[in-house]
Design a protein around this motif. Sequence first.
Motif, PDB file in Angstrom:
ATOM      1  N   GLY A 292      70.507 -19.654  75.606  1.00  0.00           N
ATOM      2  CA  GLY A 292      70.257 -18.749  74.487  1.00  0.00           C
ATOM      3  C   GLY A 292      71.518 -18.153  73.891  1.00  0.00           C
ATOM      4  N   ALA A 442      74.776 -25.767  70.234  1.00  0.00           N
ATOM      5  CA  ALA A 442      74.294 -24.811  69.237  1.00  0.00           C
ATOM      6  C   ALA A 442      73.587 -23.689  69.974  1.00  0.00           C
ATOM      7  N   LEU A 443      73.449 -22.564  69.320  1.00  0.00           N
ATOM      8  CA  LEU A 443      72.733 -21.444  69.926  1.00  0.00           C
ATOM      9  C   LEU A 443      71.411 -21.277  69.195  1.00  0.00           C
ATOM     10  N   PRO A 444      70.315 -21.199  69.906  1.00  0.00           N
ATOM     11  CA  PRO A 444      69.017 -21.035  69.244  1.00  0.00           C
ATOM     12  C   PRO A 444      69.082 -19.881  68.237  1.00  0.00           C
ATOM     13  N   GLY A 445      68.522 -20.117  67.089  1.00  0.00           N
ATOM     14  CA  GLY A 445      68.615 -19.123  66.024  1.00  0.00           C
ATOM     15  C   GLY A 445      69.618 -19.559  64.963  1.00  0.00           C
ATOM     16  N   GLN A 446      70.456 -20.539  65.339  1.00  0.00           N
ATOM     17  CA  GLN A 446      71.462 -21.022  64.409  1.00  0.00           C
ATOM     18  C   GLN A 446      70.828 -22.018  63.424  1.00  0.00           C
ATOM     19  N   ALA A 447      71.090 -21.841  62.130  1.00  0.00           N
ATOM     20  CA  ALA A 447      70.577 -22.783  61.134  1.00  0.00           C
ATOM     21  C   ALA A 447      71.298 -24.115  61.306  1.00  0.00           C
ATOM     22  N   GLY A 449      71.125 -26.100  63.659  1.00  0.00           N
ATOM     23  CA  GLY A 449      71.465 -26.433  65.044  1.00  0.00           C
ATOM     24  C   GLY A 449      70.269 -26.773  65.914  1.00  0.00           C
ATOM     25  N   ILE A 450      69.108 -26.911  65.282  1.00  0.00           N
ATOM     26  CA  ILE A 450      67.898 -27.137  66.082  1.00  0.00           C
ATOM     27  C   ILE A 450      68.099 -28.301  67.046  1.00  0.00           C
TER      28      ILE A 450
END
Lengths: 656, 314
Positions: A292, A442-447, A449-450
């Motif tokens: 996360g 990527a960090l969840p929440g990143q556009a 980066g899913i």
Amino acid sequence: MSAPTFSWMIGGPQGSGINLGAEILARVMSRLGYYVFGNIEYHSNIKGKHSYYRLRAADRPVHSHIEEVHLLTALDEETLIGDLYHEFPGHRGHVEQVAPGGGILLEPDRVEGVRRRLDGRDVHLYVIPYGEAVHQALSLAGKGGQAHEYRIMNNTAAIGASAALLGVPFDPLAEVILSGFHGKARRVGETNVHCARFAYEYAQKEFKDLRFKLPPKPRRARDDKQIMLKGTQAVAIAKLKAGCGLQTYYPISPATDESVYLEGQQSQYNLVVLQTEDEVSAIDAAVMAAHGGVRASTSTSGPGFALMPEGLGFSAITEAPGPVVVNYQRGGPSTGLPTRHEQGDLRFALHAGQGDIPRIVIAPGDLSECFYDTFDSFNYADRYQVPVILLLDKHLAAMYATVPRFDTSGLKIDRGELFDPAQRDGRYYRYRFTESGISPRALPGQAGGIFWTTTDEHDQVGHITEGIGNRLTMMRKRMGKLELVEKEIPDEKKFALYGSPQAPIRVVSWGSTKGAILDALGRLDPEGKRYAFLQIRFLQPFPAKQLQALLRGAQKIVCLESNYSAQLAGVLREKTDIRADHKVLKYDGQPFSEDEVVAALEATEAGAGEEVLVSEGKVVSAATYGPEQVDKLVELKEKSGKMAPPMVPLPPGYNR
Amino acid sequence: MATTTAPQLTAKTYKSEVHNDWCPGCGDFGIVIALQMALAKLQITPHNVAVVSGIGCSGKTPHYMGTYGFHTLHGRVLPSVTGLKLANHRLTVIGVGGDGDGYGIGVGHFVSGGRRNLDFTYLVFNNDVYALTKGQASPTIEKGKKTKSMADSSIVEAINPVALALASGYTFIARGYALEVKYLANLIAQAIQHRGSALVDIFQTCPTYNDLHSKSWYEGKDSGQPRLYKLDESDYDPVVHDPNDRAEVAQKKAQALLKSEEPSGRLPLGVFYQLEVPTYEDCLREKGVLGHEPQARLGAVFQRDIQPLLDRLA
């Protein structure tokens, strides 16, 4: 007589405040410029069982305890003569450990039993009614006559009298006592200071000089930036410095102190401390917090670590950046010796989990290394996207010693490779095959980066696949990261050689044995020519090539560790093909003392066999020593007559 | 909290391109479509959603979603959800798992996850069997029953998920049916909107292994009367209106429990119980531990000054 090193011990039933008292005295010694090393032994029990705390003070750094005691401060009878009220007593008390010329501080009704045990040996008996000092202090607070209600303050009286016997000035003692009381509790603090003072003055007036004194001229300047702390604090503070965002834990001895310390800092430092329902949840939550985007860690001991292998695999196959898992080893197997020391989890930490798991395993050897290794672990976790295991133990967790103040100037945060939407080249794959084996995360929440991830084998996108080419590539990608670790992390973080590289005898060890080995070699071989000590800090990846080079040409190799099966010696043989000539082992639940290392090394020079077992200060016979000790204690009990179990002082209001 | 954007997101937006390998006719299809519809209804940007699953058929759900997807470990949906949510409390975190995962191997986490009242949604795909291992009895199979996949009938009592959730402290408890997709989507949307631990237990048909609780059984083809009915079509009120009124809380819990054990054998769908109280995150915020920004975005944690702590040790 002034010893180059002074050894003090306080013992009493658990709940009588021996740790508080000992730590007060330790801090006083530190303030006066001494180097101090302290360690506590206690039972898995809240109140009543025998506990003792040793302090060693010297005019040079000390890293371990010694067997002899120069002043023994007893809060109860068991401390003196043992737990002879059990069908099978467990110990004989500490009277026999007092050095000739040393002293025992004790209450009047215990003198007879102690004299019998001393059998004419030259030891001073300093008889003091602690309750008298407590009574006088309470009188000043308008509570005279309630001394029996405040037996919990006996420890303060004992510290006051000890300080007088050691020749410590009173003022710093008063300052340290008061520093533990804030706000409304200040008056309680003052009563404690009075109590210490009455005992101090009584001891000054009544007692002949103790022949042993603290080393008269501490070499350490008072402003040389020493701090005094425990292993659990060193780790906790390093976690804060490293930017840890989530600490998870389930209560377990001896790890809990670290998490409790962090809980106390939660608001100040924006660190979430999550108490979970079990250690499975603790590690899995930490793995996901790492995914996360926060730095995450969990701390436990062997029985909790035993629930964590699935989390290690989870972290490894999903290439989570961590967590950092701290295992404070204790005596095993199973519940084992919950509050005692052992280094029995090395093999377990190296191999826990099904399949091949890339992991880093580090064993710091002292309090400074606890701090720096913990800090670095978070960088490794982020950089290599692997779980990092720190192997500590009860001895490191609870030792309380002076160390140079941590230097944070060189500490840098390395978050590893992160996904940058601006630099995106085509579609983002969380597990993209790269040359290094590390894929930007990527960090969840990143556009943009899913990503997907799974504990099944997966493709570069993170979806399940059982394809053969992918499997081969993914296995090499994950496991290959360890080669990167080997290449990138400098050797000085992985191992250290103390003494001459040409020394004929090489002592090899890991973890908390470092202190006793350094002290022992300082005594046996001050020039560092006969012995060299090779301390291994990185257990995985194992610095095999470097160790082979360092052990080449040795006349004799001695592995020393606190477990039954010589786990490090086995790993050394497996990884380097080097066979230790001697395996010095200790698995009685106590850490090595300086004397035990000396005795073991002397035995190896005097023709001892391959395995050298030490316990209770000496080399012993593995086959017979245990049963003999059990029989001797039963005999001692039958000779000594009936003994009452210890009385536990309760808080005021409960001592009716 | 969810971030909303211009209303252009449709259920399709939340679909991934991955080939779905569930059995044809599996109830799971209904659930994943309902979840996509619920997210579209709430217009939550896909990159602000994380779907976290356990192991089993339901465990594959994240792969079929066009959101962040975590396919974790058997029984560990809620520990995983908890860690992720604490790292980034702005994410909409949806846990999905089977009945064996949540009420069997993960039941300890189920209880603790509920009472913590973190803001998450948990969908349990409840089909009475361990399907991916070919249909053994799960914790929700009734005592004395035997599906065609079981070697012998069950001799243990079934778990009552609603009762267990009530006892564990879930603050939103609902039940849906996989084959009533629109109704389920609406329940899931309510669960997502609820602030706190939200459980949606979902009757899910397993055409391959569970021949007892089939579509026609739920429809009552054997008895002539549908087994399922909707709580919201009666005057049943699941909501605790005054969370400080302990009597009301007890009464609402009691009625939910009674509904979950209806002697007629009819099975209610809908919201059984709902209570708005401060979440775990709220409590952390009140203590000053959590800020407005997610932990994961707090650059300040890397600038922490530990000197005051060292001063105290000098």
